[in-house]
Design an enzyme around this catalytic site. Structure first.
Site, short mmCIF file in Angstrom:
data_model
loop_
_atom_site.label_atom_id
_atom_site.label_comp_id
_atom_site.label_asym_id
_atom_site.label_seq_id
_atom_site.Cartn_x
_atom_site.Cartn_y
_atom_site.Cartn_z
N LYS A 259 0.85 -1.16 -0.12
CA LYS A 259 0.00 -0.05 0.08
C LYS A 259 0.87 1.33 0.00
O LYS A 259 2.08 1.29 0.41
CB LYS A 259 -1.00 0.11 1.47
CG LYS A 259 -1.99 -1.14 1.10
CD LYS A 259 -3.00 -1.23 2.33
CE LYS A 259 -3.86 -2.04 2.27
NZ LYS A 259 -4.94 -1.83 3.70
N TYR B 60 -12.53 -2.03 -3.27
CA TYR B 60 -12.96 -1.86 -1.83
C TYR B 60 -14.72 -1.72 -1.68
O TYR B 60 -15.04 -1.56 -0.88
CB TYR B 60 -12.37 -1.03 -1.24
CG TYR B 60 -10.81 -1.29 -0.57
CD1 TYR B 60 -10.88 -2.62 0.06
CD2 TYR B 60 -9.74 -0.70 -0.96
CE1 TYR B 60 -9.53 -2.54 0.78
CE2 TYR B 60 -8.40 -1.14 -0.62
CZ TYR B 60 -8.34 -2.15 0.28
OH TYR B 60 -7.04 -2.57 0.64
N ARG C 244 -1.96 -14.33 4.87
CA ARG C 244 -2.81 -13.61 5.89
C ARG C 244 -1.86 -13.73 7.16
O ARG C 244 -1.92 -12.74 8.00
CB ARG C 244 -4.08 -14.18 5.99
CG ARG C 244 -5.01 -14.12 4.95
CD ARG C 244 -5.59 -12.80 4.77
NE ARG C 244 -6.18 -12.16 5.74
CZ ARG C 244 -6.83 -11.11 5.72
NH1 ARG C 244 -7.01 -10.33 4.73
NH2 ARG C 244 -7.74 -10.38 6.52
N THR D 139 -5.40 -6.84 10.91
CA THR D 139 -5.77 -5.63 10.36
C THR D 139 -5.23 -4.40 11.10
O THR D 139 -4.53 -3.67 10.53
CB THR D 139 -6.97 -5.38 10.20
OG1 THR D 139 -7.59 -6.69 9.47
CG2 THR D 139 -7.65 -4.34 9.30
N ASN E 40 -2.03 0.32 6.67
CA ASN E 40 -1.36 -0.78 7.26
C ASN E 40 -0.50 -1.59 6.16
O ASN E 40 -0.46 -2.94 6.42
CB ASN E 40 -2.59 -1.76 7.96
CG ASN E 40 -3.75 -2.08 6.90
OD1 ASN E 40 -3.41 -1.80 5.86
ND2 ASN E 40 -4.62 -2.73 7.47
N HIS F 50 -2.26 -5.34 1.58
CA HIS F 50 -3.52 -6.15 1.43
C HIS F 50 -3.23 -7.59 0.85
O HIS F 50 -2.43 -7.81 0.33
CB HIS F 50 -4.29 -5.42 0.29
CG HIS F 50 -5.58 -6.39 -0.18
ND1 HIS F 50 -6.66 -6.32 0.20
CD2 HIS F 50 -5.31 -7.26 -1.00
CE1 HIS F 50 -7.40 -7.05 -0.10
NE2 HIS F 50 -6.89 -7.81 -0.96
N GLU G 242 -9.75 -11.06 -7.49
CA GLU G 242 -8.65 -9.67 -7.20
C GLU G 242 -7.58 -9.89 -8.27
O GLU G 242 -7.17 -9.00 -8.93
CB GLU G 242 -8.24 -9.60 -5.73
CG GLU G 242 -9.30 -9.06 -4.62
CD GLU G 242 -8.79 -9.36 -3.46
OE1 GLU G 242 -9.77 -9.15 -2.62
OE2 GLU G 242 -7.81 -9.55 -3.00
#
Ligand code: GDP
Length: 139
Positions: A10, A50, A86, A92, A113, A116, A127
């Site tokens: 990000k 999103y 993950r 998160t 954060n 993604h 995605e």
């Protein structure tokens, strides 16, 4: 089972020159970066990506943060890649993220954060297809 998952480094991370540092954690966890491109998300792309959060109070802030600076979109491949990434990402909210995770090491806040990662194999496929064609992914 070998899987592919979708990742975004990000803007808060690209802005701080952390692309390589994030990739080192990804590769250190045994995930292979099988596609990667640096792009600037358009507002339309971020809104669509999103869409599930459209009714949430942070949606506007999320879209503006994701379009503020370049991002790096990636496809990661490896055993159980969706769950594995993950775990490497961490929670998160970085305050709740485990030691050694990307978010624990690099995230600034719950909004900024750093990464993604897809939350299911089905969403990973959706995605990935938003950003890469099959021939751009070289496993
Ligand atoms: P993820 O799957 O761990 O990325 O988390 P979610 O799918 O729940 O949320 C998507 C993204 O929205 C998060 O990674 C954050 O960037 C952002 N987000 C989630 N919750 C909040 C919040 O309470 N405030 C803000 N500013 N952003 C949030």
């Amino acid at each position: 089972m070998t899987e592919r998952t979708f990742s975004i480094i990000k803007p808060d991370a690209t802005r701080r020159n952390l692309t390589g540092a994030v990739n080192a954690v990804i590769e250190g966890a045994g995930l292979r970066i099988v596609a990667q491109r640096r792009i600037k998300l358009t507002e339309a792309q971020a809104k669509k990506f999103y869409e599930v959060h459209a009714e949430r109070p942070f949606y506007g802030e999320l879209v503006s943060q994701m379009t503020a600076e370049p991002v790096v979109v990636q496809v990661l491949e490896g055993p159980n890649a969706v769950a594995a990434y993950r775990e490497v990402m961490g929670a998160t909210n970085p305050e709740q993220a485990a030691e050694g995770t990307i978010r624990k090491q690099f995230a600034l806040s719950i909004g900024e954060n750093s990464v993604h990662g897809s939350d299911s194999l089905e969403n990973a496929g959706i995605e990935i297809a938003q950003f890469f064609t099959d021939d751009q992914i070289v496993g």
